[in-house]
Design a protein around this motif. Structure first.
Motif, short mmCIF file in Angstrom:
data_model
loop_
_atom_site.label_atom_id
_atom_site.label_comp_id
_atom_site.label_asym_id
_atom_site.label_seq_id
_atom_site.Cartn_x
_atom_site.Cartn_y
_atom_site.Cartn_z
N LEU A 195 39.10 33.12 41.62
CA LEU A 195 39.51 33.64 42.84
C LEU A 195 40.88 32.54 43.29
O LEU A 195 40.78 32.24 44.35
N ALA A 201 42.69 33.38 46.40
CA ALA A 201 41.92 34.12 47.19
C ALA A 201 42.31 34.05 48.98
O ALA A 201 42.33 35.04 49.50
N TYR A 229 38.17 32.56 55.22
CA TYR A 229 37.97 33.42 53.88
C TYR A 229 36.35 33.94 53.58
O TYR A 229 36.23 35.19 53.32
N CYS A 230 35.55 32.98 53.79
CA CYS A 230 34.37 33.47 53.66
C CYS A 230 33.68 34.54 54.46
O CYS A 230 33.02 35.44 54.23
N THR A 244 35.37 37.90 53.53
CA THR A 244 34.99 38.69 52.50
C THR A 244 33.57 39.09 52.74
O THR A 244 33.00 39.84 51.96
#
Length: 170
Positions: free
Chosen positions: A98, A101, A166-167, A170
């Protein structure tokens, strides 16, 4: 209007020996003023405390968590593969790269996701929105700097909150 979170992007060659003329060989690193790094650190700690206190971290989330690391993930994957093989099961490991990402985070969606999925509301939600909405960046190469541009998507590489956002996104 609040101060802008202005990041200066400095492209760094990913590894020595790569072709300097090929743009994909560079990693864009965001340099933020100290005060904004400090604000990110405080906000990041508060969010992490909230996630830990309310048991909201994904049980398989190993990066960007205290007491977890890449080694934690590798041990879990290794253990699962060995256990599966011991049981005589077929085993396959699929890995994703990613590499871009952080660039896909949609700014209007992230605060809604944080509120709905993680209960981050009110002041903390406002700080996250400000962190995203009032962010600009410029690129600096060989003592030349581009004009500032507002960001509509993504979180900056090199920021403190970017990976955690980001974590959670997602």
């Amino acid at each position: 209007m609040p101060l802008c979170y202005r990041a200066t992007i400095i492209p760094l060659l990913k590894r020595s020996g790569l072709d300097k003329e090929e743009m994909k060989n560079y990693c864009p690193i965001s340099n933020l003023p100290f005060i904004f790094k400090l604000i990110e650190k405080v906000l990041g700690r508060r969010i992490e405390e909230h996630l830990e206190h309310n048991d909201l971290n994904d049980i398989y989330q190993s990066t960007y968590r205290r007491g977890h690391s890449t080694e934690t993930v590798l041990l879990k994957v290794h253990s699962d593969i060995v256990e599966s093989l011991d049981e005589g099961s077929m085993t396959a490991l699929i890995m994703l790269d990613l590499s871009a990402a952080f660039d896909v985070i949609d700014h209007p969606i992230l605060p809604k996701r944080l509120e709905i999925s993680f209960g981050i509301k009110e002041k903390a939600s406002t700080w996250v929105k400000l962190y995203l909405v009032y962010r600009t960046q410029c690129v600096s190469v060989a003592n030349k700097t581009s004009p500032d541009v507002g960001l509509l998507f993504g979180v900056p590489k090199g920021s403190i909150l970017g990976p955690k956002n980001y974590c959670m996104y997602t």
